[in-house]
Write a protein that holds these residues in place. Structure first.
Motif, PDB file in Angstrom:
ATOM      1  N   THR A   1       9.612  -0.542   3.145  1.00 38.41           N
ATOM      2  CA  THR A   1       9.068   0.650   2.503  1.00 38.41           C
ATOM      3  C   THR A   1      10.091   1.177   1.518  1.00 38.41           C
TER       4      THR A   1
ATOM      5  N   GLY B   1       1.938   5.097   1.034  1.00 45.38           N
ATOM      6  CA  GLY B   1       1.974   5.882   2.266  1.00 45.38           C
ATOM      7  C   GLY B   1       2.754   7.155   2.028  1.00 45.38           C
TER       8      GLY B   1
ATOM      9  N   THR C   1       5.494  10.202  -1.530  1.00 48.41           N
ATOM     10  CA  THR C   1       4.814   8.925  -1.366  1.00 48.41           C
ATOM     11  C   THR C   1       5.732   7.744  -1.627  1.00 48.41           C
TER      12      THR C   1
ATOM     13  N   GLN D   1       0.844  -1.197   0.000  1.00 50.20           N
ATOM     14  CA  GLN D   1       0.000   0.000   0.000  1.00 50.20           C
ATOM     15  C   GLN D   1       0.873   1.237   0.000  1.00 50.20           C
TER      16      GLN D   1
ATOM     17  N   TYR E   1       6.529  11.596   4.076  1.00 51.65           N
ATOM     18  CA  TYR E   1       7.323  11.180   5.226  1.00 51.65           C
ATOM     19  C   TYR E   1       8.191  12.312   5.749  1.00 51.65           C
TER      20      TYR E   1
ATOM     21  N   CYS F   1       4.686   0.554   1.092  1.00 49.72           N
ATOM     22  CA  CYS F   1       5.003  -0.386   2.158  1.00 49.72           C
ATOM     23  C   CYS F   1       4.617  -1.775   1.656  1.00 49.72           C
TER      24      CYS F   1
END
Length: 131
Positions: free
Chosen positions: A112, A59, A87, A57, A62, A90
């Motif tokens: 990730t 994520g 983006t 997915q 950061y 993970c």
């Protein structure tokens, strides 16, 4: 499924520090095919059977101190190979795999990666392996 190759997204501010670690666009990628998932991040490598991938997915964004470079998550033991604060993806594993240090320890339940096209990598990982 033909092999899918994802390049890492390199934020300009992190190119030089990462290059000092041996992490450059030409030494960093993610490849997914019917048999395996392989992540190369400069001198770091993670490889596992494609059937060991249980999910993926997107994520982010950061914080740079948590995502740029190779990192071990103290929260869940996952590994991050990051070159951008944008983006990432993970990738979760059924059986934890080594990747951050040489040898078989520590083992990571997830990885990730900050690739240029996270959605394409998620799609590639969502195709079930044959068999």
């Amino acid at each position: 499924m033909p092999a899918h190759r994802s390049a890492f997204r390199f934020d300009p501010a992190f190119r030089v520090p990462l290059a000092l670690l041996g992490v450059r666009p030409e030494t960093s990628w993610v490849v997914v095919d019917d048999e395996a998932l392989e992540i190369r991040f400069g001198p770091w490598r993670l490889r596992t059977d494609r059937a060991n991938v249980t999910g993926a997915q997107t994520g982010g964004p950061y914080r740079w101190w948590r995502a740029v470079g190779p990192h071990l998550s103290l929260a869940d033991g996952g590994v991050t190979f990051g070159s951008s604060t944008a983006t990432g993806v993970c990738i979760r594993f059924g059986t934890a795999v080594p990747g951050l240090w040489p040898g078989s320890r520590p083992r990571h339940p997830a990885a990730t990666v900050t690739v240029t096209d996270p959605d394409a990598l998620v799609r590639a990982l969502s195709v079930p392996p044959p068999g």
